[in-house]
Design a protein around this motif. Structure first.
Motif, PDB file in Angstrom:
ATOM      1  N   LEU A   1      -9.217 -21.823   0.673  1.00  0.00           N
ATOM      2  CA  LEU A   1      -9.606 -23.197   0.968  1.00  0.00           C
ATOM      3  C   LEU A   1     -11.045 -23.183   1.460  1.00  0.00           C
ATOM      4  O   LEU A   1     -11.334 -22.604   2.505  1.00  0.00           O
ATOM      5  N   PRO A   2     -11.963 -23.794   0.696  1.00  0.00           N
ATOM      6  CA  PRO A   2     -13.363 -23.801   1.132  1.00  0.00           C
ATOM      7  C   PRO A   2     -13.512 -24.505   2.480  1.00  0.00           C
ATOM      8  O   PRO A   2     -12.872 -25.539   2.726  1.00  0.00           O
ATOM      9  N   ILE A   3     -14.343 -23.967   3.328  1.00  0.00           N
ATOM     10  CA  ILE A   3     -14.601 -24.569   4.641  1.00  0.00           C
ATOM     11  C   ILE A   3     -15.024 -26.027   4.477  1.00  0.00           C
ATOM     12  O   ILE A   3     -14.619 -26.886   5.248  1.00  0.00           O
ATOM     13  N   SER A   4     -15.804 -26.320   3.451  1.00  0.00           N
ATOM     14  CA  SER A   4     -16.286 -27.692   3.228  1.00  0.00           C
ATOM     15  C   SER A   4     -15.146 -28.664   2.920  1.00  0.00           C
ATOM     16  O   SER A   4     -15.314 -29.872   3.043  1.00  0.00           O
ATOM     17  N   GLU A   5     -13.973 -28.160   2.547  1.00  0.00           N
ATOM     18  CA  GLU A   5     -12.825 -28.998   2.196  1.00  0.00           C
ATOM     19  C   GLU A   5     -11.724 -28.980   3.252  1.00  0.00           C
ATOM     20  O   GLU A   5     -10.748 -29.720   3.134  1.00  0.00           O
ATOM     21  N   ILE A   6     -11.878 -28.177   4.274  1.00  0.00           N
ATOM     22  CA  ILE A   6     -10.788 -27.951   5.220  1.00  0.00           C
ATOM     23  C   ILE A   6     -10.352 -29.218   5.951  1.00  0.00           C
ATOM     24  O   ILE A   6      -9.173 -29.430   6.180  1.00  0.00           O
ATOM     25  N   GLU A   7     -11.288 -30.083   6.274  1.00  0.00           N
ATOM     26  CA  GLU A   7     -10.912 -31.275   7.035  1.00  0.00           C
ATOM     27  C   GLU A   7     -10.094 -32.261   6.207  1.00  0.00           C
ATOM     28  O   GLU A   7      -9.408 -33.120   6.757  1.00  0.00           O
ATOM     29  N   LYS A   8     -10.112 -32.133   4.882  1.00  0.00           N
ATOM     30  CA  LYS A   8      -9.300 -33.002   4.021  1.00  0.00           C
ATOM     31  C   LYS A   8      -7.837 -32.624   4.082  1.00  0.00           C
ATOM     32  O   LYS A   8      -6.965 -33.437   3.792  1.00  0.00           O
ATOM     33  N   GLY A   9      -7.543 -31.361   4.407  1.00  0.00           N
ATOM     34  CA  GLY A   9      -6.170 -30.903   4.553  1.00  0.00           C
ATOM     35  C   GLY A   9      -5.359 -30.978   3.280  1.00  0.00           C
ATOM     36  O   GLY A   9      -4.168 -31.238   3.322  1.00  0.00           O
ATOM     37  N   LEU A  10      -5.984 -30.762   2.158  1.00  0.00           N
ATOM     38  CA  LEU A  10      -5.299 -30.863   0.873  1.00  0.00           C
ATOM     39  C   LEU A  10      -4.476 -29.618   0.580  1.00  0.00           C
ATOM     40  O   LEU A  10      -4.901 -28.508   0.849  1.00  0.00           O
TER      41      LEU A  10
END
Length: 143
Positions: free
Chosen positions: A103-112
């Motif tokens: 999971l890319p760090i840039s996408e982590i807050e999306k929680g996908l």
């Protein structure tokens, strides 16, 4: 004799690969909160901690600074938590140690995705990041 040494080596390697989550540094505690100094966080790099619960359980979590915003997550996901292996950081990604999903760090807050880290609520105050100990303890069943 060489065969026995080889077998022992394989057993040790196997046991090491099946190890449980590691222990990380214990975070500072102030009252009923866990406190992380924001200035110690490297940009886009998770910093892992171990919260010791009732002297018998360790609850791992990580805190990360993404573009000046601070986020925290349990070192577990809903899908793989029962394996108790958590995540590792690799080349801008958090990687599940159980299923190897990246999971890319840039996408982590999306929680996908089902293997995304479980969000851990906290707040910033006076250059520090505060997480309630009771919030951490609420997910002890994942550890």
């Amino acid at each position: 004799m060489k065969r026995i040494s080889y077998i022992i080596f394989l057993v040790v390697l196997f046991l090491a690969s099946c190890a449980k989550q590691p222990n990380y540094p214990e975070p500072e505690r102030i009252g009923s909160d866990v406190v992380i100094n924001i200035s110690s966080l490297k940009p886009a790099t998770p910093e892992f901690f171990t919260y010791h619960y009732n002297k018998s359980r360790n609850i791992n979590f990580f805190v990360i600074n993404i573009d000046g915003k601070i986020f925290s997550y349990f070192d577990a996901c809903e899908r793989c938590y029962h394996k108790k292996l958590g995540y590792r950081f690799d080349n801008g990604n958090v990687v599940c140690r159980a299923c190897n999903i990246r999971l890319p760090i840039s996408e982590i807050e999306k929680g996908l995705g089902s293997c995304a880290p479980i969000k851990l609520e906290g707040h910033v105050k006076d250059g520090k990041y505060f997480i309630s100990a009771s919030t951490i303890e609420s997910k002890v069943d994942k550890f």
